[in-house]
Design a protein around this motif. Structure first.
Motif, PDB file in Angstrom:
ATOM      1  N   PRO A 153      12.261   2.844  16.785  1.00  0.00           N
ATOM      2  CA  PRO A 153      12.768   3.918  15.932  1.00  0.00           C
ATOM      3  C   PRO A 153      14.226   4.231  16.274  1.00  0.00           C
ATOM      4  N   GLY A 154      14.955   4.709  15.280  1.00  0.00           N
ATOM      5  CA  GLY A 154      16.379   4.947  15.489  1.00  0.00           C
ATOM      6  C   GLY A 154      16.696   6.283  16.130  1.00  0.00           C
ATOM      7  N   ALA A 183       1.953   3.098  12.955  1.00  0.00           N
ATOM      8  CA  ALA A 183       3.337   3.536  13.172  1.00  0.00           C
ATOM      9  C   ALA A 183       3.736   3.427  14.639  1.00  0.00           C
ATOM     10  N   GLY A 184       2.858   3.880  15.544  1.00  0.00           N
ATOM     11  CA  GLY A 184       3.178   3.829  16.971  1.00  0.00           C
ATOM     12  C   GLY A 184       3.299   2.407  17.481  1.00  0.00           C
ATOM     13  N   LEU A 185       2.347   1.558  17.096  1.00  0.00           N
ATOM     14  CA  LEU A 185       2.373   0.165  17.548  1.00  0.00           C
ATOM     15  C   LEU A 185       3.582  -0.587  16.997  1.00  0.00           C
ATOM     16  N   ILE A 208       0.838  -1.210   0.000  1.00  0.00           N
ATOM     17  CA  ILE A 208       0.000   0.000   0.000  1.00  0.00           C
ATOM     18  C   ILE A 208       0.868   1.253   0.000  1.00  0.00           C
ATOM     19  N   LEU A 209       1.894   1.264   0.873  1.00  0.00           N
ATOM     20  CA  LEU A 209       2.680   2.490   1.088  1.00  0.00           C
ATOM     21  C   LEU A 209       3.699   2.748  -0.017  1.00  0.00           C
ATOM     22  N   GLU A 210       3.925   1.759  -0.862  1.00  0.00           N
ATOM     23  CA  GLU A 210       4.747   2.002  -2.051  1.00  0.00           C
ATOM     24  C   GLU A 210       3.972   2.827  -3.070  1.00  0.00           C
ATOM     25  N   HIS A 211       2.640   2.837  -2.952  1.00  0.00           N
ATOM     26  CA  HIS A 211       1.821   3.452  -3.998  1.00  0.00           C
ATOM     27  C   HIS A 211       0.975   4.632  -3.536  1.00  0.00           C
ATOM     28  N   GLN A 212       0.970   4.890  -2.238  1.00  0.00           N
ATOM     29  CA  GLN A 212       0.305   6.106  -1.751  1.00  0.00           C
ATOM     30  C   GLN A 212       0.970   6.541  -0.456  1.00  0.00           C
ATOM     31  N   PRO A 213       0.886   7.850  -0.128  1.00  0.00           N
ATOM     32  CA  PRO A 213       1.664   8.364   1.008  1.00  0.00           C
ATOM     33  C   PRO A 213       1.179   7.881   2.368  1.00  0.00           C
ATOM     34  N   LEU A 264      10.652   2.457   6.154  1.00  0.00           N
ATOM     35  CA  LEU A 264      11.070   3.782   5.667  1.00  0.00           C
ATOM     36  C   LEU A 264       9.932   4.785   5.866  1.00  0.00           C
ATOM     37  N   TRP A 265       8.710   4.359   5.537  1.00  0.00           N
ATOM     38  CA  TRP A 265       7.539   5.207   5.744  1.00  0.00           C
ATOM     39  C   TRP A 265       7.368   5.534   7.224  1.00  0.00           C
ATOM     40  N   ARG A 266       7.481   4.526   8.087  1.00  0.00           N
ATOM     41  CA  ARG A 266       7.336   4.734   9.526  1.00  0.00           C
ATOM     42  C   ARG A 266       8.372   5.746  10.031  1.00  0.00           C
ATOM     43  N   ASP A 267       9.625   5.586   9.586  1.00  0.00           N
ATOM     44  CA  ASP A 267      10.686   6.482  10.059  1.00  0.00           C
ATOM     45  C   ASP A 267      10.486   7.912   9.541  1.00  0.00           C
ATOM     46  N   ARG A 268       9.966   8.047   8.330  1.00  0.00           N
ATOM     47  CA  ARG A 268       9.672   9.389   7.790  1.00  0.00           C
ATOM     48  C   ARG A 268       8.561  10.044   8.594  1.00  0.00           C
ATOM     49  N   LEU A 269       7.541   9.267   8.934  1.00  0.00           N
ATOM     50  CA  LEU A 269       6.429   9.787   9.727  1.00  0.00           C
ATOM     51  C   LEU A 269       6.934  10.276  11.089  1.00  0.00           C
ATOM     52  N   TYR A 270       7.859   9.524  11.665  1.00  0.00           N
ATOM     53  CA  TYR A 270       8.464   9.947  12.937  1.00  0.00           C
ATOM     54  C   TYR A 270       9.226  11.255  12.779  1.00  0.00           C
ATOM     55  N   MET A 271      10.008  11.349  11.719  1.00  0.00           N
ATOM     56  CA  MET A 271      10.783  12.581  11.497  1.00  0.00           C
ATOM     57  C   MET A 271       9.860  13.785  11.316  1.00  0.00           C
ATOM     58  N   ASP A 272       8.728  13.573  10.672  1.00  0.00           N
ATOM     59  CA  ASP A 272       7.810  14.679  10.395  1.00  0.00           C
ATOM     60  C   ASP A 272       6.987  15.096  11.606  1.00  0.00           C
TER      61      ASP A 272
END
Length: 269
Positions: free
Chosen positions: A210-211, A201-203, A181-186, A240-248
């Motif tokens: 997270p790093g 993401a939290g669970l 799913i996340l390869e094809h939508q944000p 990668l999506w999870r880590d980006r969400l954390y950064m944002d």
């Protein structure tokens, strides 16, 4: 300080994935809150008196007390609607609520079982993630496991090799589905972030921590996760999506209010 004269308080375990789900929602909404770390194994009477049950997280907002991460999410969206996380569009709302409920059972419950299996079957992983104060840390990392926490490593009811194998297999399918799913939508329900994303993401910290500097955990634990899940390139799109969400959206520790000096004595059994 948040709205009014009080600050939101979150009774929590730092390494609890359900507590993290709520912290991520609070951060996304830009709400200030104070973490109150609960001491496992003692004082469950305090939490029971306050909330009528024994599990974390519990949110206290002025005179309002809410237990259960899903109920907390609904409350926060009603009380602080500026950055909504539950869509109004009927189809997106339905998809969001479905994913949120699914995530609690899949990533939350099956993640615990897979983690117990990994700790039991992989001595290197166990040594790398468990600090010296093993019983309390393990209790909070895994959550409410019945009986003696250490005997639950492989011998607890429902956590034998077959249960671990089934949970791990299901998580692999789930992570593959999320990655597709996340390869094809944000985001999971389209172009805007929702409770579905924040819950998943939290669970997911139970699968892989997270790093960055988001959790008050030993540095050796940051970026670590369940072997075969956290380090499998098939699921790169998801992590990668999870880590980006954390950064944002997730606030680093340096920007969080102090938790206060004395931990409370509240338990989750």
């Amino acid at each position: 300080m948040g709205r009014g004269q009080h600050m939101i308080e979150l009774y929590q375990f730092e390494v609890s994935q359900y507590s993290e789900k709520v912290r991520l929602i609070l951060d996304y909404k830009g709400l200030e809150y104070r973490k109150i770390e609960v001491t496992p194994g003692v004082g469950q009477v305090d939490l029971y008196k306050m909330s009528g049950q024994r599990q974390v997280p519990v949110l206290k907002d002025g005179d309002t007390i809410i237990a259960d991460s899903t109920d907390i999410a609904f409350y926060l969206d009603r009380k602080y609607p500026e950055k909504p996380i539950i869509p109004t569009d009927p189809v997106k709302r339905g998809q969001c609520l479905l994913i949120e409920e699914w995530a609690d059972e899949s990533i939350g419950t099956k993640g615990r079982i897979a983690l117990i299996g990994a700790l039991n079957q992989n001595p290197n992983f166990r040594t790398s993630v468990l600090p010296k104060e093993v019983p309390d840390f393990l209790k909070t990392l895994i959550g409410a496991v019945p009986g003696d926490i250490l005997s639950a490593l492989g011998t607890g009811v429902g956590f034998g090799p077959d249960a671990v194998k089934e949970a791990t297999k299901a998580l692999k399918q789930d992570l593959e589905a999320l990655s597709l799913i996340l390869e094809h939508q944000p985001y999971l329900v389209g172009d805007e972030i929702t409770l579905a994303d924040l819950a998943v993401a939290g669970l997911s910290i139970i699968l892989k921590q997270p790093g960055g500097d988001y959790l008050d955990i030993p540095d050796t634990l940051k970026g670590k996760g369940i072997p075969g899940l956290a380090d499998n390139t098939t699921y790169d799109a998801f992590f990668l999506w999870r880590d980006r969400l954390y950064m944002d959206y997730r606030k680093p520790l340096s920007t969080q209010p102090s938790s206060g000096d004395s931990p409370t004595t509240i338990d989750i059994e």
